[in-house]
Write a protein that holds these residues in place. Structure first.
Motif, mmCIF file in Angstrom:
data_model
loop_
_atom_site.group_PDB
_atom_site.id
_atom_site.type_symbol
_atom_site.label_atom_id
_atom_site.label_comp_id
_atom_site.label_asym_id
_atom_site.label_seq_id
_atom_site.Cartn_x
_atom_site.Cartn_y
_atom_site.Cartn_z
ATOM 1 N N SER A 158 -5.089 3.549 -4.976
ATOM 2 C CA SER A 158 -6.327 2.997 -4.437
ATOM 3 C C SER A 158 -6.168 1.681 -3.706
ATOM 4 O O SER A 158 -7.068 1.235 -3.020
ATOM 5 C CB SER A 158 -7.328 2.795 -5.584
ATOM 6 N N GLY A 159 -5.040 1.013 -3.846
ATOM 7 C CA GLY A 159 -4.865 -0.285 -3.208
ATOM 8 C C GLY A 159 -3.694 -0.288 -2.259
ATOM 9 O O GLY A 159 -2.981 0.700 -2.105
ATOM 10 N N GLY A 160 -3.480 -1.417 -1.608
ATOM 11 C CA GLY A 160 -2.358 -1.567 -0.692
ATOM 12 C C GLY A 160 -2.394 -0.549 0.437
ATOM 13 O O GLY A 160 -3.447 -0.026 0.810
ATOM 14 N N LEU A 161 -1.238 -0.267 0.972
ATOM 15 C CA LEU A 161 -1.131 0.704 2.060
ATOM 16 C C LEU A 161 -1.535 2.102 1.606
ATOM 17 O O LEU A 161 -2.187 2.840 2.342
ATOM 18 C CB LEU A 161 0.290 0.724 2.610
ATOM 19 N N LEU A 162 -1.173 2.459 0.375
ATOM 20 C CA LEU A 162 -1.485 3.807 -0.114
ATOM 21 C C LEU A 162 -2.980 4.052 -0.243
ATOM 22 O O LEU A 162 -3.427 5.186 -0.217
ATOM 23 C CB LEU A 162 -0.795 4.054 -1.456
ATOM 24 N N GLY A 163 -3.763 2.986 -0.389
ATOM 25 C CA GLY A 163 -5.208 3.132 -0.503
ATOM 26 C C GLY A 163 -5.932 3.130 0.826
ATOM 27 O O GLY A 163 -7.145 3.341 0.880
ATOM 28 N N LYS A 164 -5.201 2.894 1.925
ATOM 29 C CA LYS A 164 -5.838 2.874 3.251
ATOM 30 C C LYS A 164 -6.338 4.265 3.618
ATOM 31 O O LYS A 164 -5.710 5.268 3.309
ATOM 32 C CB LYS A 164 -4.852 2.413 4.333
ATOM 33 N N LYS A 165 -7.469 4.253 4.271
ATOM 34 C CA LYS A 165 -8.024 5.520 4.760
ATOM 35 C C LYS A 165 -7.962 5.515 6.283
ATOM 36 O O LYS A 165 -8.236 4.510 6.919
ATOM 37 C CB LYS A 165 -9.475 5.683 4.299
ATOM 38 N N PHE A 166 -7.590 6.625 6.830
ATOM 39 C CA PHE A 166 -7.557 6.815 8.272
ATOM 40 C C PHE A 166 -8.549 7.914 8.612
ATOM 41 O O PHE A 166 -8.467 9.015 8.061
ATOM 42 C CB PHE A 166 -6.142 7.169 8.746
#
Length: 135
Positions: A87-95
């Motif tokens: 859910s956080g950092g780069l892994l939590g980014k949504k595109f």
């Protein structure tokens, strides 16, 4: 020789570092000789990472810290950010409104969140080894 500077733009905005490289010695290929295909050039790379310096001169402690920083960049540094939650950092980014890093890559069958889990285990083990050696 070449020089490159790497950075990420929106939505991440991060300077990764610079890379310099080139042949260590002149490299010549004799196209008329059948054995010339077996020779390989010697290439030298100098990678400079902000706050760490030249990659070749990193100590074991620097490498552990770098891996920890990469993990924090990927997973996030907030208390609720975990590899499992993604859910956080780069892994939590949504595109385009989709959390793309939880989807498995077709050929390898693993997602970026799954890979971060392997990195978490590796960083924990190396950190324990380094801290155990200091005691």
């Amino acid at each position: 020789s070449f020089v490159a500077d790497a950075s990420l733009a929106d939505p991440i905005d991060l300077r990764i570092g610079s890379v310099e490289g080139g042949f260590k010695m002149p490299y010549e290929v004799n196209l008329l000789s059948s054995s010339s295909a077996a020779t390989k050039p010697e290439i030298e790379f100098i990678v400079d990472i902000p706050d760490y310096g030249d990659l070749r001169n990193l100590s074991l402690e620097d490498i552990v810290k770098l891996l920890g920083d990469v993990l924090e960049f990927l997973v996030g540094g907030e208390p609720g950010d975990t590899v499992d939650s993604c859910s956080g950092g780069l892994l939590g980014k949504k595109f385009f409104g989709e959390p793309v890093f939880i989807r498995q890559l077709p050929i390898v069958g693993i997602s970026a969140c799954d890979f971060a889990g392997f990195l978490q285990v590796f960083v924990d083990v190396v950190d324990e080894i380094v801290n155990g050696c200091e005691e």
